[in-house]
Design a protein around this motif. Structure first.
Motif, PDB file in Angstrom:
ATOM      1  N   LYS A   1       0.825  -1.211   0.000  1.00  0.00           N
ATOM      2  CA  LYS A   1       0.000   0.000   0.000  1.00  0.00           C
ATOM      3  C   LYS A   1       0.856   1.258   0.000  1.00  0.00           C
ATOM      4  O   LYS A   1       0.520   2.246  -0.653  1.00  0.00           O
ATOM      5  N   GLY A   2       1.945   1.197   0.732  1.00  0.00           N
ATOM      6  CA  GLY A   2       2.837   2.353   0.815  1.00  0.00           C
ATOM      7  C   GLY A   2       3.334   2.780  -0.557  1.00  0.00           C
ATOM      8  O   GLY A   2       3.485   3.968  -0.832  1.00  0.00           O
ATOM      9  N   ILE A   3       3.577   1.788  -1.414  1.00  0.00           N
ATOM     10  CA  ILE A   3       4.093   2.094  -2.743  1.00  0.00           C
ATOM     11  C   ILE A   3       3.085   2.940  -3.525  1.00  0.00           C
ATOM     12  O   ILE A   3       3.464   3.840  -4.268  1.00  0.00           O
ATOM     13  N   PHE A   4       1.776   2.669  -3.329  1.00  0.00           N
ATOM     14  CA  PHE A   4       0.766   3.541  -3.945  1.00  0.00           C
ATOM     15  C   PHE A   4       0.683   4.873  -3.222  1.00  0.00           C
ATOM     16  O   PHE A   4       0.665   5.930  -3.831  1.00  0.00           O
ATOM     17  N   TRP A   5       0.592   4.788  -1.902  1.00  0.00           N
ATOM     18  CA  TRP A   5       0.324   5.992  -1.113  1.00  0.00           C
ATOM     19  C   TRP A   5       1.452   7.016  -1.183  1.00  0.00           C
ATOM     20  O   TRP A   5       1.218   8.210  -1.064  1.00  0.00           O
ATOM     21  N   GLN A   6       2.683   6.523  -1.352  1.00  0.00           N
ATOM     22  CA  GLN A   6       3.803   7.478  -1.286  1.00  0.00           C
ATOM     23  C   GLN A   6       3.711   8.533  -2.389  1.00  0.00           C
ATOM     24  O   GLN A   6       4.222   9.638  -2.232  1.00  0.00           O
ATOM     25  N   GLU A   7       3.019   8.197  -3.481  1.00  0.00           N
ATOM     26  CA  GLU A   7       2.869   9.185  -4.558  1.00  0.00           C
ATOM     27  C   GLU A   7       2.062  10.399  -4.079  1.00  0.00           C
ATOM     28  O   GLU A   7       2.169  11.482  -4.650  1.00  0.00           O
ATOM     29  N   GLU A   8       1.252  10.188  -3.060  1.00  0.00           N
ATOM     30  CA  GLU A   8       0.470  11.309  -2.509  1.00  0.00           C
ATOM     31  C   GLU A   8       1.122  11.843  -1.229  1.00  0.00           C
ATOM     32  O   GLU A   8       1.017  13.030  -0.932  1.00  0.00           O
ATOM     33  N   ILE A   9       1.734  10.923  -0.470  1.00  0.00           N
ATOM     34  CA  ILE A   9       2.330  11.336   0.815  1.00  0.00           C
ATOM     35  C   ILE A   9       3.456  12.346   0.583  1.00  0.00           C
ATOM     36  O   ILE A   9       3.538  13.376   1.262  1.00  0.00           O
ATOM     37  N   ILE A  10       4.297  12.072  -0.392  1.00  0.00           N
ATOM     38  CA  ILE A  10       5.477  12.923  -0.559  1.00  0.00           C
ATOM     39  C   ILE A  10       5.103  14.330  -1.034  1.00  0.00           C
ATOM     40  O   ILE A  10       5.529  15.309  -0.424  1.00  0.00           O
ATOM     41  N   PRO A  11       4.236  14.474  -2.072  1.00  0.00           N
ATOM     42  CA  PRO A  11       3.800  15.845  -2.407  1.00  0.00           C
ATOM     43  C   PRO A  11       3.133  16.548  -1.218  1.00  0.00           C
ATOM     44  O   PRO A  11       3.278  17.767  -1.067  1.00  0.00           O
ATOM     45  N   PHE A  12       2.433  15.773  -0.388  1.00  0.00           N
ATOM     46  CA  PHE A  12       1.819  16.372   0.799  1.00  0.00           C
ATOM     47  C   PHE A  12       2.892  16.988   1.691  1.00  0.00           C
ATOM     48  O   PHE A  12       2.805  18.161   2.063  1.00  0.00           O
ATOM     49  N   PHE A  13       3.916  16.198   2.031  1.00  0.00           N
ATOM     50  CA  PHE A  13       4.973  16.731   2.908  1.00  0.00           C
ATOM     51  C   PHE A  13       5.747  17.854   2.223  1.00  0.00           C
ATOM     52  O   PHE A  13       6.213  18.783   2.875  1.00  0.00           O
ATOM     53  N   GLN A  14       5.886  17.758   0.894  1.00  0.00           N
ATOM     54  CA  GLN A  14       6.612  18.809   0.186  1.00  0.00           C
ATOM     55  C   GLN A  14       5.905  20.147   0.289  1.00  0.00           C
ATOM     56  O   GLN A  14       6.536  21.193   0.267  1.00  0.00           O
ATOM     57  N   SER A  15       4.559  20.106   0.383  1.00  0.00           N
ATOM     58  CA  SER A  15       3.849  21.384   0.406  1.00  0.00           C
ATOM     59  C   SER A  15       3.373  21.760   1.813  1.00  0.00           C
ATOM     60  O   SER A  15       2.785  22.819   1.992  1.00  0.00           O
ATOM     61  N   ALA A  16       3.658  20.895   2.797  1.00  0.00           N
ATOM     62  CA  ALA A  16       3.207  21.211   4.160  1.00  0.00           C
ATOM     63  C   ALA A  16       3.944  22.438   4.696  1.00  0.00           C
ATOM     64  O   ALA A  16       5.166  22.527   4.616  1.00  0.00           O
ATOM     65  N   VAL A  17       3.177  23.384   5.215  1.00  0.00           N
ATOM     66  CA  VAL A  17       3.751  24.602   5.793  1.00  0.00           C
ATOM     67  C   VAL A  17       3.237  24.694   7.222  1.00  0.00           C
ATOM     68  O   VAL A  17       2.046  24.501   7.478  1.00  0.00           O
ATOM     69  N   LEU A  18       4.143  24.963   8.153  1.00  0.00           N
ATOM     70  CA  LEU A  18       3.733  25.074   9.548  1.00  0.00           C
ATOM     71  C   LEU A  18       3.618  26.555   9.909  1.00  0.00           C
ATOM     72  O   LEU A  18       4.449  27.363   9.493  1.00  0.00           O
ATOM     73  N   PRO A  19       2.567  26.908  10.675  1.00  0.00           N
ATOM     74  CA  PRO A  19       2.413  28.320  11.031  1.00  0.00           C
ATOM     75  C   PRO A  19       3.527  28.807  11.966  1.00  0.00           C
ATOM     76  O   PRO A  19       4.132  28.009  12.693  1.00  0.00           O
ATOM     77  N   LYS A  20       3.766  30.117  11.915  1.00  0.00           N
ATOM     78  CA  LYS A  20       4.874  30.727  12.681  1.00  0.00           C
ATOM     79  C   LYS A  20       4.755  30.470  14.172  1.00  0.00           C
ATOM     80  O   LYS A  20       5.764  30.380  14.876  1.00  0.00           O
ATOM     81  N   ASP A  21       3.504  30.394  14.679  1.00  0.00           N
ATOM     82  CA  ASP A  21       3.367  30.256  16.133  1.00  0.00           C
ATOM     83  C   ASP A  21       3.659  28.832  16.631  1.00  0.00           C
ATOM     84  O   ASP A  21       3.586  28.571  17.828  1.00  0.00           O
ATOM     85  N   CYS A  22       3.987  27.925  15.735  1.00  0.00           N
ATOM     86  CA  CYS A  22       4.447  26.601  16.178  1.00  0.00           C
ATOM     87  C   CYS A  22       5.939  26.695  16.464  1.00  0.00           C
ATOM     88  O   CYS A  22       6.764  26.636  15.550  1.00  0.00           O
ATOM     89  N   THR A  23       6.282  26.828  17.742  1.00  0.00           N
ATOM     90  CA  THR A  23       7.695  27.041  18.078  1.00  0.00           C
ATOM     91  C   THR A  23       8.305  25.857  18.826  1.00  0.00           C
ATOM     92  O   THR A  23       9.492  25.874  19.124  1.00  0.00           O
ATOM     93  N   THR A  24       7.507  24.866  19.151  1.00  0.00           N
ATOM     94  CA  THR A  24       8.080  23.667  19.771  1.00  0.00           C
ATOM     95  C   THR A  24       7.844  22.480  18.842  1.00  0.00           C
ATOM     96  O   THR A  24       6.953  22.529  17.985  1.00  0.00           O
TER      97      THR A  24
END
Ligand SMILES: *[C@@H]1O[C@H](CO)[C@@H](O)[C@H](O)[C@H]1NC(C)=O
Length: 339
Positions: free
Chosen positions: A261-284
């Motif tokens: 399943k991972g082999i299918f899912w990674q095609e979506e997981i990786i673009p997800f992490f590539q575009s993930a942005v954390l807000p400035k107030d996350c400091t820990t």
């Protein structure tokens, strides 16, 4: 009869020569104050046994002589300590006369500038930078994760393992690289060190393996989460040295079932992490991780309901972390021991 006598005499001579040779090292390195142990053959010592049996050689010797014994491996007389207290003392006193390093035979393979051989000023703060290196970046950032590489059996996914069963990695690269900001990497847990205080709460390998729809993605999942968070918090991730020698091939058919399943899912997981942005107030790290879990729930649940469960597990993990570390990450707990 005469032939029999000659063979017998030859055999007896051989036995004598062998036992003399075996005594050679024992006599040569017999000094007062050395721990018990065997020294093996002249020049070679017990290198063959050590290379053939690896950790089992050490375990056998420990069973026979205790956790402190002498041997002769990799071309030099050696005292092996398998005593955690002694090892701790040696590693903690690096600057006080004890210099770490490899035997010459290993240096010939690993190169003179390998990370374990280089100590003192070369790794100290204030090392010089080449022309063109921006002054604003010369301070560097703290290293949160050190991802070592490996030789011999490569870390392939099952389909590649199946088509390249005999491929071996023999190329040793004498380098440590910083993984650039904004770049993900497929983290492997095989040869990994991380700073518990800096990034500990993001090192969750969980909800994979037995009873879950996916396996063999645990370390990579932790790596993707970790890289997004280290980038956000201004921490560094390095890869390269030190290498390990990987000799335990896993079964590609078993792996295929775990990875399917991972082999299918990674095609979506990786673009997800590539575009993930954390807000400035996350400091820990904890705040970043909780935020990431929300984004996992929102964006990956449509890939498979499994990610809904994984997102919840990520929250549970942070709750458990905070409960076990009430005074902040890693405080008061010696090296990963949980009380
Ligand atoms: C998650 O989905 C939202 C809404 O569709 C989108 O705006 C956002 O960029 C996505 N985040 C990631 C990390 O893919």
């Amino acid at each position: 009869m005469a032939i029999f006598m000659i063979v017998l005499i030859c055999f007896l001579c051989l036995v004598c020569i062998c036992s003399a040779l075996l005594r050679w090292n024992e006599v040569r390195y017999r000094k007062k104050g050395l721990p018990p142990g065997t020294m093996g053959w002249p020049v070679f010592g017990e290198t063959t046994e050590f290379l053939k049996q690896g950790p089992n050689f050490m375990k056998n010797q420990r069973a026979r002589y205790g956790s402190f014994f002498k041997s002769h491996i990799l071309g030099c007389p050696t005292v092996v300590s398998m005593d955690p207290e002694v090892n701790r003392y040696i590693l903690m006193n690096e600057a006080k006369g004890l210099v770490p390093g490899y035997p010459q035979s290993m240096l010939d393979i690993l190169g003179k500038c390998n990370i374990a051989a280089v100590h003192g000023s070369t790794h100290k703060d204030g090392a010089d930078f080449v022309r063109g290196y921006p002054f604003s970046l010369r301070e560097g950032v703290p290293t949160a994760v050190s991802h070592g590489l490996w030789l011999n059996i490569p870390d392939y996914d099952a389909p590649t393992q199946l088509v390249k069963p005999l491929e071996r990695n023999t190329r040793f690269v004498d380098a440590v690289m910083t993984i650039p900001k904004g770049t993900l990497f497929p983290m492997c847990g095989m040869n990994l060190a991380f700073d518990r205080d800096l990034i500990g709460p993001a090192m969750y390998f969980g909800l994979m393996g037995d009873g879950q729809p996916i396996g063999r993605y645990d370390d990579m999942w932790a790596g993707w989460c970790t890289k997004v968070i280290t980038d956000h918090l201004g921490l560094g991730v390095k890869t390269g040295l030190p290498y390990i020698y990987h000799s335990k091939a896993s079964n590609p058919f078993v792996n295929l079932r775990k990875e399917y399943k991972g082999i299918f899912w990674q095609e979506e997981i990786i673009p997800f992490f590539q575009s993930a942005v954390l807000p400035k107030d996350c400091t820990t790290v904890q705040a970043c991780y909780i935020e990431l879990s929300k984004q996992v729930k929102e964006n990956l649940s449509k890939v498979d309901p499994y990610f809904d469960k994984l997102a919840d597990a990520m929250v549970t993990w942070i709750e458990a972390w905070d409960e076990l570390n009430p005074n902040g990450p890693g405080s008061k707990l010696a090296n990963g021991k949980s009380k």
